[in-house]
Scaffold this motif. Structure first.
Motif, PDB file in Angstrom:
ATOM      1  N   GLU A   1      -2.922   6.466   5.103  1.00  0.00           N
ATOM      2  CA  GLU A   1      -3.301   7.792   4.604  1.00  0.00           C
ATOM      3  C   GLU A   1      -2.279   8.858   4.979  1.00  0.00           C
ATOM      4  O   GLU A   1      -2.218   9.912   4.362  1.00  0.00           O
TER       5      GLU A   1
ATOM      6  N   ALA B   1      -1.749   9.758  -2.642  1.00  0.00           N
ATOM      7  CA  ALA B   1      -2.991   9.570  -3.390  1.00  0.00           C
ATOM      8  C   ALA B   1      -4.023   8.928  -2.455  1.00  0.00           C
ATOM      9  O   ALA B   1      -3.657   8.311  -1.457  1.00  0.00           O
ATOM     10  N   PRO B   2      -5.292   9.061  -2.774  1.00  0.00           N
ATOM     11  CA  PRO B   2      -6.320   8.493  -1.906  1.00  0.00           C
ATOM     12  C   PRO B   2      -6.298   6.962  -1.824  1.00  0.00           C
ATOM     13  O   PRO B   2      -6.755   6.386  -0.844  1.00  0.00           O
ATOM     14  N   SER B   3      -5.755   6.310  -2.838  1.00  0.00           N
ATOM     15  CA  SER B   3      -5.803   4.861  -2.889  1.00  0.00           C
ATOM     16  C   SER B   3      -4.600   4.302  -3.652  1.00  0.00           C
ATOM     17  O   SER B   3      -4.005   5.000  -4.484  1.00  0.00           O
TER      18      SER B   3
ATOM     19  N   VAL C   1      -4.684   2.111  -6.003  1.00  0.00           N
ATOM     20  CA  VAL C   1      -4.993   2.003  -7.433  1.00  0.00           C
ATOM     21  C   VAL C   1      -4.666   3.288  -8.188  1.00  0.00           C
ATOM     22  O   VAL C   1      -4.388   3.254  -9.386  1.00  0.00           O
ATOM     23  N   ASP C   2      -4.652   4.406  -7.495  1.00  0.00           N
ATOM     24  CA  ASP C   2      -4.337   5.675  -8.148  1.00  0.00           C
ATOM     25  C   ASP C   2      -2.895   5.742  -8.648  1.00  0.00           C
ATOM     26  O   ASP C   2      -2.582   6.551  -9.517  1.00  0.00           O
ATOM     27  N   PHE C   3      -2.023   4.897  -8.120  1.00  0.00           N
ATOM     28  CA  PHE C   3      -0.633   4.867  -8.572  1.00  0.00           C
ATOM     29  C   PHE C   3      -0.464   4.060  -9.864  1.00  0.00           C
ATOM     30  O   PHE C   3       0.486   4.268 -10.603  1.00  0.00           O
TER      31      PHE C   3
ATOM     32  N   ARG D   1      -2.818   3.725 -12.449  1.00  0.00           N
ATOM     33  CA  ARG D   1      -3.489   4.299 -13.619  1.00  0.00           C
ATOM     34  C   ARG D   1      -2.607   5.189 -14.494  1.00  0.00           C
ATOM     35  O   ARG D   1      -2.675   5.088 -15.722  1.00  0.00           O
ATOM     36  N   PRO D   2      -1.758   6.047 -13.920  1.00  0.00           N
ATOM     37  CA  PRO D   2      -0.904   6.878 -14.797  1.00  0.00           C
ATOM     38  C   PRO D   2       0.051   6.060 -15.673  1.00  0.00           C
ATOM     39  O   PRO D   2       0.540   6.560 -16.682  1.00  0.00           O
TER      40      PRO D   2
ATOM     41  N   SER E   1      -6.935  -0.986 -13.029  1.00  0.00           N
ATOM     42  CA  SER E   1      -6.952  -1.373 -11.623  1.00  0.00           C
ATOM     43  C   SER E   1      -8.364  -1.387 -11.075  1.00  0.00           C
ATOM     44  O   SER E   1      -9.264  -0.728 -11.600  1.00  0.00           O
TER      45      SER E   1
ATOM     46  N   LYS F   1     -10.485  -1.518  -7.151  1.00  0.00           N
ATOM     47  CA  LYS F   1     -10.480  -1.491  -5.693  1.00  0.00           C
ATOM     48  C   LYS F   1     -11.628  -2.402  -5.251  1.00  0.00           C
ATOM     49  O   LYS F   1     -12.762  -2.242  -5.708  1.00  0.00           O
TER      50      LYS F   1
ATOM     51  N   GLU G   1      -6.597  -3.856  -5.663  1.00  0.00           N
ATOM     52  CA  GLU G   1      -6.360  -3.428  -4.291  1.00  0.00           C
ATOM     53  C   GLU G   1      -7.472  -4.009  -3.427  1.00  0.00           C
ATOM     54  O   GLU G   1      -8.650  -3.701  -3.627  1.00  0.00           O
TER      55      GLU G   1
END
Length: 147
Positions: free
Chosen positions: A23, A28-30, A32-34, A36-37, A42, A44, A74
């Motif tokens: 963290e 990003a919080p996770s 998987v957030d990388f 999606r864009p 993805s 978790k 993830e």
């Protein structure tokens, strides 16, 4: 993702990057957030649940093989052991380690198999002995001089 390549990435997020909590390193919080864009679907998943991991991988492989494009899973877990041979682990809070030790995936699946009657203590010990013997054999092979 533009070409819908049949690729499935699996990220074991053990919550540490060598000695630093992730963290403090991720914007990003996770993980998987990388993905999606970029149009990569993805998931978790609780990486300490053998059954959750199995279901997620089966579902994801079916999607990838069916033309759904690349994906990322993830697996959120925790590294109980050292990062490497020079890691003395003084950076992980003891209460954090103890909290995660109670979630050990091997112990959890063993308890489930015992509870359901799909394994007994004798079979459990036999499997553990087999694993220890195989690991010892691998370590011996690694220590042997190359032929």
């Amino acid at each position: 993702s533009i070409w819908k390549l049949p690729v499935l990435w699996v990220c074991e997020n053990n919550q540490y990057s060598v000695t630093t909590p992730v963290e403090k390193l991720l914007a990003a919080p996770s993980v998987v957030d990388f993905a999606r864009p970029y149009g990569i679907w993805s998931l978790k998943v609780n990486g300490n649940s053998v059954l959750s991991v199995y279901k997620a991988v089966c579902r994801s492989l079916s999607r990838v093989r069916g033309g759904g494009g690349p994906g990322l899973i993830e697996l959120r877990t925790y590294r109980l052991g050292p990062h490497g041979s020079a890691d003395f682990q003084g950076y992980q809070p003891e209460e954090e380690i103890m909290r995660w030790r109670k979630r050990d995936p091997i112990q959890r699946i063993e308890n489930l198999l015992l509870k359901l009657g799909w394994m007994d203590r004798s079979r459990q010990r036999g499997l553990q002995d087999d694993c220890h013997q195989e690991a010892a054999g691998l370590l011996d092979a690694l220590a042997s001089p190359a032929a």
